[in-house]
Each structure stands twice: as C-alpha cells, then as structure tokens.
Design an enzyme around this catalytic site. Structure first.
Site, PDB file in Angstrom:
ATOM      1  N   HIS A 129      45.777  38.424  30.962  1.00  0.00           N
ATOM      2  CA  HIS A 129      47.390  39.558  31.713  1.00  0.00           C
ATOM      3  C   HIS A 129      48.268  38.935  31.327  1.00  0.00           C
ATOM      4  O   HIS A 129      50.412  39.194  31.324  1.00  0.00           O
ATOM      5  CB  HIS A 129      47.342  40.212  32.600  1.00  0.00           C
ATOM      6  CG  HIS A 129      47.431  39.465  34.544  1.00  0.00           C
ATOM      7  ND1 HIS A 129      46.082  38.769  34.538  1.00  0.00           N
ATOM      8  CD2 HIS A 129      48.103  39.350  34.336  1.00  0.00           C
ATOM      9  CE1 HIS A 129      47.005  38.634  36.079  1.00  0.00           C
ATOM     10  NE2 HIS A 129      48.080  38.814  35.922  1.00  0.00           N
ATOM     11  N   ASP A 159      39.550  38.351  32.140  1.00  0.00           N
ATOM     12  CA  ASP A 159      41.721  38.100  31.599  1.00  0.00           C
ATOM     13  C   ASP A 159      41.021  36.677  32.051  1.00  0.00           C
ATOM     14  O   ASP A 159      42.491  36.201  32.644  1.00  0.00           O
ATOM     15  CB  ASP A 159      42.297  38.617  33.400  1.00  0.00           C
ATOM     16  CG  ASP A 159      43.247  38.688  33.350  1.00  0.00           C
ATOM     17  OD1 ASP A 159      43.821  38.730  32.343  1.00  0.00           O
ATOM     18  OD2 ASP A 159      43.389  38.694  34.459  1.00  0.00           O
ATOM     19  N   SER A 233      50.073  34.008  39.200  1.00  0.00           N
ATOM     20  CA  SER A 233      48.635  34.309  37.656  1.00  0.00           C
ATOM     21  C   SER A 233      48.411  33.314  37.215  1.00  0.00           C
ATOM     22  O   SER A 233      49.167  33.044  36.343  1.00  0.00           O
ATOM     23  CB  SER A 233      48.724  35.714  37.118  1.00  0.00           C
ATOM     24  OG  SER A 233      49.187  36.859  38.578  1.00  0.00           O
ATOM     25  N   VAL A 290      23.525  50.005  26.845  1.00  0.00           N
ATOM     26  CA  VAL A 290      22.787  50.957  28.225  1.00  0.00           C
ATOM     27  C   VAL A 290      24.073  51.492  28.593  1.00  0.00           C
ATOM     28  O   VAL A 290      25.171  50.851  28.748  1.00  0.00           O
ATOM     29  CB  VAL A 290      21.955  50.692  28.934  1.00  0.00           C
ATOM     30  CG1 VAL A 290      21.055  50.553  28.210  1.00  0.00           C
ATOM     31  CG2 VAL A 290      22.726  49.114  29.684  1.00  0.00           C
TER      32      VAL A 290
END
Length: 388
Positions: A129, A159, A233, A290
């Site tokens: 990000h 991420d 981050s 699934v």
C-alpha cells in the site's frame, strides 16, 4: 420569508460551485488520507533472544535497546512516493478557464512510508500500500543518499512489495526467527512516522497470530504496543538483538495516531513472499475454489454436527478443483493435507501452502459421516488490480 429563502438558495448555489471548482482543480485538498528470491540475506543465529539488561544503579547508563537500534536502524529507509494528478476535462475548456481562470498544472500527490534493505544487492522490502498506484518512488538511505527505486513485484494479498535500488555499500538487516517469538518479548519499531525522519519506538509483543481483521487476504499478524504511526508502514519490527521479526503494516486508531495496537507481518511470511516475487515476479499459491465460513456454535447446533472445529463450505465453484473432488456446499473441512483447520484464515493459509498441480487429501465432515476427498490443487488466480 421569501427574501430569507432567496438568500439561502443563493448561498447553497455558491457553496456547490466552490466545491465543484475545488474538486476539479485541487482534488488533493479533499484527500484526507494520512501521509502515509533467492536473495542472499542474513539469517540470525538459532536460539532465543538475549534478555535486555537495564541498569538499576542511579546515575549510570543502562544497556537498553541502543545496540539493537544501532544494528538495525541503518538498514531501514524512507520511501517517498508521488502520483500525478489527472486534470479534469473542464480544465481545457476555454469557457471554463475564462470564468474560473487558469490555475496551471495540478501538483502531484505525495506520500511517505518506510522500507527495509534485505540484501546488499539493493532489494528493499516494504508494504504494497506504500507504493500502490504511484508514478515515482524514491528511497532515502539512513546516511542521506537518495535514489529512484523500481518495483520488482508486489503481493496485495499480504500487502508486501519488493523494490530495487542501485546503490553500493548498503547496510542490510538480519532476518530473525519470527516463529520463535513469544508474547511479552521486547521489540522495536523503526520507521519514518509522519515523514519527520527515522524514529525508534519500543514495546512488547502483545499477541501472535492475529487474523480476521479485514486488512489482508492472508493474515497472521504480530500485534505490538510499540508506537506505530502513519509513515511507519513498511518499516522494521526487530527483537532485542536487532534481528528482523516483522514488517510494520497497520495500526488500530480512531485519531490517525498510535493507540498502542499495531500489526506487523512476520518475517517468515515476508521472506517467503519476497523470494517468490524476486524469483518469479509473483507469489504462487494453491487454490481449490470454495467459499468458506467459520463454523459457529449455532451452525453446529442447527446441523447437529458431531464436531466443533472446522470450516463450513457455503459455496463450491462449478468445475473447480474442490467440485471435481466431490466437495459439496454444507460440508465441513476439518483438515487439509493432515493440517487441522479451525477457521477460515487457517483454511486459506493451508490451501495456499499447497503446490499447484499436486494432490492433497481433505478430511471432511458430511453430516454424521467423516470422509476423505482427494483434490488436485490449482494455482490461485491473481486478485483484480485496483484502478489507479
């Protein structure tokens, strides 16, 4: 009364016109988001981290975390990004420019994050990000050197992203054994919060294996109370020896600042994703097609199941691997390749770890009957790209 209504309607019209002009010419004013492989890496020696000794003698300096910070901090970099702002079609309309003026070229939007140098070859690990959708990426090394970076690969589902810079004599971080972390272990968070410059904060491991937070597809977070803020981050979470234990990724906050709940991707996961991105340009994961759901006590009671742990299958892709193996909606998967699965996150991780093209057993509870199905694993499709 009529005069008051006329004044009100004129005020609303002017306000809407101003909002339109700002949204067209200065959209960044309305953007309230915060600033935000086979690679030769250095593994840490085996063994548990040494305890941190703090001097209790008044007037004397304790050991503290200074050695760990001194060892790890040089390998943590700032990642500065920019993105060009697209001009609206009205900006080239001569009548629009006549009435509202020519405001010139819109200024690019910028962001600040962090990254970790994991190899002397110039590979940098960061969050997806931080660099997603940007046009330019610049890395600032701790010694002040700046250089452009290119994206080697990214993995939105964890991420994570890998960058490459071309600078010599780079400091590198040592990978630690994140699987050996325990709740209560001391950790440091190193990054560039709010773009103020490299910052080191300390705390402990508050919890392990955090999942179902809605942050990533694959979640297995280290939770820490070390202060993590926007801009951290992609930075490093290290232990008391300065070894990389995780990549700081997210915070829980109501104000945009640290509230003592931060999340980091374990270094074991980061290493696996990094190797795949550098070697193949993508991360290869297993997939069976699934739609799972956690098995709640209410579902167990409704279906009168003889088990308490497992994952309910609510949908099966027609013609997919699970469908071909005989899996049906309403089945409860309890094991994947001999690995127990008690929730959706564990099922996703267990299936993702399977090699595409291989055959794996699924232990399934179907009503009162326990059966074993054999599924041929396919490769997980790439998630759709987000519009830039």
């Amino acid at each position: 009364m009529r005069k008051t209504w006329l004044i009100f309607s004129q005020a609303v019209t002017v306000a809407l016109a101003l909002l339109f002009v700002v949204a067209t010419l200065k959209p960044e004013w309305l953007d309230r988001r915060p600033l935000a492989t086979v690679v030769p890496v250095m593994p840490a020696p085996s063994g548990s981290p040494a305890p941190v000794m703090i001097s209790q003698v008044p007037g004397t300096a304790g050991l503290g975390f200074a050695p760990a910070a001194k060892k790890a901090a040089p390998a943590v970099v700032s990642v500065v990004t920019s993105k060009a702002v697209q001009r609206g079609p009205q900006s080239v309309d001569p009548w629009f420019r006549f009435f509202f003026g020519d405001r010139g070229e819109p200024q690019p939007q910028g962001g600040v994050g962090s990254g970790v140098i994991v190899s002397a070859d110039g590979y940098v690990l960061t969050n997806n990000h931080v660099i997603d959708g940007v046009d330019e990426i610049e890395v600032i090394v701790s010694d002040g050197r700046r250089t452009a970076a290119r994206v080697i690969g990214n993995d939105p589902e964890t991420d994570l992203a890998v960058l490459k810079i071309e600078i010599d004599k780079l400091p590198t971080i040592t990978f630690g054994a994140s699987d050996a972390l325990q709740v209560g272990d001391a950790v440091l968070a190193i990054g560039n919060p709010f773009g103020v410059g490299q910052t080191v904060t300390s705390g402990i491991v508050s919890a392990l294996g955090r999942s179902q937070l809605g942050i990533n597809t694959f979640e297995n977070f280290i939770q820490t109370d070390a202060a993590i803020n926007p801009g951290n981050s992609g930075g490093a979470l290290v232990d008391a020896n300065g070894h990389l234990m995780g990549i700081n990724t997210a915070i829980y906050s109501r104000s945009g600042g640290s509230l003592g709940i931060g999340f980091a991707i374990p270094s074991a996961t980061a290493r696996q994703v990094m190797d795949g991105l550098i070697r193949d340009g993508t991360v290869v994961r297993g997939w069976i097609g699934v739609e799972p759901r956690d098995l709640s006590p209410e579902i167990v009671e409704t279906f009168k199941l003889p088990i308490r742990d497992g994952v309910l299958i609510t949908g099966v892709l027609q013609g997919g691997p699970a469908s071909s193996a005989g899996l049906r909606p309403g089945d409860v998967v309890t094991r994947v390749a001999e690995q127990p699965v008690a929730n959706t996150a564990q099922l996703l991780n267990a299936v993702a770890a399977l090699k595409p093209g291989s055959r794996a057993p699924l232990q399934v509870q179907r009503g009162d009957e326990a059966i074993v199905l054999s599924v041929v694993v396919a490769q997980r499709p790439k998630p759709p790209s987000r519009p830039r």
